[in-house]
Design a protein around this motif. Structure first.
Motif, short mmCIF file in Angstrom:
data_model
loop_
_atom_site.label_atom_id
_atom_site.label_comp_id
_atom_site.label_asym_id
_atom_site.label_seq_id
_atom_site.Cartn_x
_atom_site.Cartn_y
_atom_site.Cartn_z
N VAL A 55 0.81 -1.23 0.00
CA VAL A 55 0.00 0.00 0.00
C VAL A 55 0.84 1.28 0.00
O VAL A 55 0.39 2.33 -0.46
CB VAL A 55 -0.99 -0.03 1.20
N PHE A 76 0.87 -7.03 -1.92
CA PHE A 76 0.76 -7.57 -0.55
C PHE A 76 -0.33 -6.75 0.12
O PHE A 76 -0.08 -5.68 0.68
CB PHE A 76 2.11 -7.40 0.15
N GLY A 77 -1.57 -7.22 0.07
CA GLY A 77 -2.70 -6.48 0.61
C GLY A 77 -3.90 -6.67 -0.29
O GLY A 77 -3.75 -6.99 -1.48
N VAL A 78 -5.09 -6.46 0.27
CA VAL A 78 -6.30 -6.64 -0.55
C VAL A 78 -6.64 -5.34 -1.29
O VAL A 78 -7.00 -5.37 -2.46
CB VAL A 78 -7.48 -7.15 0.32
N GLY A 79 -6.52 -4.19 -0.60
CA GLY A 79 -6.83 -2.91 -1.24
C GLY A 79 -5.78 -2.61 -2.29
O GLY A 79 -4.59 -2.81 -2.06
N LEU A 102 -7.17 -11.97 5.28
CA LEU A 102 -7.09 -10.91 6.29
C LEU A 102 -8.46 -10.48 6.81
O LEU A 102 -8.58 -9.54 7.60
CB LEU A 102 -6.33 -9.69 5.74
N ARG A 241 -10.37 2.78 3.71
CA ARG A 241 -9.31 3.61 3.17
C ARG A 241 -9.57 5.06 3.57
O ARG A 241 -10.73 5.50 3.63
CB ARG A 241 -9.26 3.51 1.64
N HIS A 288 -2.81 2.28 10.82
CA HIS A 288 -3.11 1.30 9.75
C HIS A 288 -2.70 -0.13 10.16
O HIS A 288 -1.88 -0.76 9.51
CB HIS A 288 -2.43 1.70 8.43
N MET A 300 -0.80 -13.50 4.18
CA MET A 300 -0.87 -12.58 3.03
C MET A 300 0.35 -12.79 2.12
O MET A 300 0.22 -12.87 0.90
CB MET A 300 -0.94 -11.13 3.51
C1 DGY Z 1 -4.95 -4.10 2.81
O1 DGY Z 1 -4.74 -5.31 2.74
O2 DGY Z 1 -5.66 -3.51 2.00
C2 DGY Z 1 -4.27 -3.35 3.90
O3 DGY Z 1 -4.96 -2.17 4.18
C3 DGY Z 1 -2.84 -3.03 3.51
O4 DGY Z 1 -2.83 -2.58 2.21
#
Ligand code: DGY
Length: 322
Positions: A55, A76-79, A102, A241, A288, A300
Motif C-alpha cells: 500500500v 501484498f494487501g487486498v486494497g 485478512l 481507506r 493502519h 498474506m
Molecule cells: C490491505 O490489505 O488492503 C491493507 O490495508 C494493507 O494494504
C-alpha cells in the motif's frame, strides 16, 4: 519465465522471505524496509520481471508505461487503490491482491476501534500514562454502551459482513447495511436489514463502520453533508481507506459535536495525520494496523507467492485483479 528478476518493495514476515529466498535465490528483498519512492519504483519496474509492492507504493499511470520490463505486480494487501490497474492492464501487466486471508483480523480491528471509541479507551489510557488519574468516581469518563445499539455497515463484503457477525452475535447489535452492488444477502446475519441508501444507514445507526474500497469511485463519500445525517450520539469507524472520508469535514464534525466520535485506522495522506485530529479526544487513531498480526501478514505473503507461482507456471493467479 525461468529465473525471473523479483523485487520486493518492503520488508516481509521472516517465514515468507525465507520461502521466497528458497524458491528464488536471487530475489531482491528490502531488509532496511525503506520505501522505494517514485524513482526506486521506476527503477524496479524497468529492471525486474516481477515487483511485489504494497500500500505504501504509489504505482501511477506515469510509472506503469508499456515500456516497463515488469509483467507481474503481486500486491501484498487486498486494497489496490494505490495501483492504477487500468494503466497496468494497458501495459500488459498482471495485477493480483490478497483477499480472504485478512478478513477476520481486519474485522477484529474494526471491533477494537468500535469498543475503544465507545468506552473512551484511548482517552483513559492517556490519562493513566500521564499520571493524571485521580481515582474511581461515579461520573468519571462515562462512555456509551455498545450492546443493543444499531450497527450500520457501508460495504457488506467479506470484511463488512465479518464485522456484522461479530457485532450481532457477540454484542447483540441489530445490523443495517448498504451495499453499492445491490441486494447482496445477509452474509450470516439473517436479521441484518439492507437499506436503500447510504443516508438511510447514516440516519439509523449508532455506529457506522466503513468497508468499501478506496479510490476515485468512493472519494470523500463521507463528507460534511453525510456526517450531518448521522445522529449526534453516533460514532464513525474507518478501517477501509482514508480517502473515503473527507478528513477535514470529519475534524469539524468532531469538534462541533455533529457526531460523538470517530475511530480511524486509515488516513487520506498516510502516514500524515493532521494535528487537528490528533488534538481531539473524541477520536481514536491507529497506525493502519487492520491486518497486522503475525499469522495474517504471513498468510498474506504466502498468498502473494501462490499468485506468483500460478503466473510463472502460466496459470491464472487465484487472486487476479486485472
Ligand atoms: C490491505 O490489505 O488492503 C491493507 O490495508 C494493507 O494494504
Amino acid at each position: 519465465m525461468t529465473d525471473p528478476v523479483i523485487v520486493v518493495t518492503r520488508k516481509w514476515p521472516a517465514a515468507v522471505e525465507d520461502e521466497l529466498r528458497r524458491r528464488f535465490p536471487s530475489v531482491r528483498l528490502n531488509p532496511d524496509d525503506m520505501p522505494l519512492g517514485s524513482a526506486g519504483l521506476r527503477d524496479a519496474l524497468h529492471s525486474a520481471d516481477v515487483v511485489l509492492p504494497t500500500v505504501t507504493d504509489r504505482l501511477t499511470a506515469e510509472l506503469l508505461t508499456p515500456d516497463v520490463r515488469t509483467r507481474f505486480l503481486g500486491n501484498f494487501g487486498v486494497g489496490h487503490n494505490h495501483i492504477d490497474v487500468d494503466a497496468g492492464a494497458r501495459a500488459g501487466i498482471v495485477v493480483t491482491n490478497t483477499p480472504g486471508v485478512l478478513t477476520d483480523t481486519t474485522a477484529d480491528t474494526a471491533m477494537t476501534l468500535l469498543l475503544m471509541i465507545a468506552r473512551r479507551a484511548g482517552e483513559g489510557e492517556r490519562e493513566v500514562r500521564s499520571g493524571a488519574w485521580t481515582g474511581w468516581r461515579p461520573t468519571h469518563m462515562m462512555g456509551a454502551d455498545v450492546t443493543g445499539k444499531t450497527l450500520g455497515i457501508l460495504g457488506m463484503g467479506r470484511i463488512g459482513s465479518a464485522v456484522a457477525r461479530r457485532a450481532h452475535f457477540g454484542f447483540g447489535m441489530p445490523v443495517v447495511f448498504y451495499d453499492a452492488a445491490g441486494p447482496v444477502g445477509h452474509h450470516g446475519v439473517p436479521a441484518a436489514r439492507q437499506l436503500d441508501t447510504i443516508e438511510d444507514v447514516l440516519e439509523t445507526a449508532d455506529f457506522v463502520s466503513l468497508h468499501m474500497p478506496g479510490g476515485q469511485a468512493n472519494g470523500h463519500l463521507i463528507n460534511a453533508k453525510q456526517l450531518a445525517r448521522m445522529k449526534p450520539t453516533a460514532f464513525l469507524v474507518n478501517t477501509a481507506r482514508g480517502d473515503v472520508v473527507d478528513q477535514r469535514a470529519l475534524e469539524e464534525a468532531l469538534r462541533d459535536g455533529i457526531i460523538a466520535g470517530a475511530a480511524l485506522d486509515v488516513y487520506e495522506d498516510e502516514p500524515t495525520v493532521p494535528v487537528g485530529l490528533r488534538e481531539l479526544d473524541n477520536v481514536v487513531l491507529l497506525p493502519h494496523l487492520g491486518s497486522a498480526t503475525l499469522e495474517t501478514r504471513t498468510a498474506m505473503g504466502m498468498l502473494v507467492l501462490d499468485n506468483l507461482s500460478a503466473f510463472l507456471d502460466g496459470r491464472r493467479p487465484p487472486c487476479q485483479v486485472v
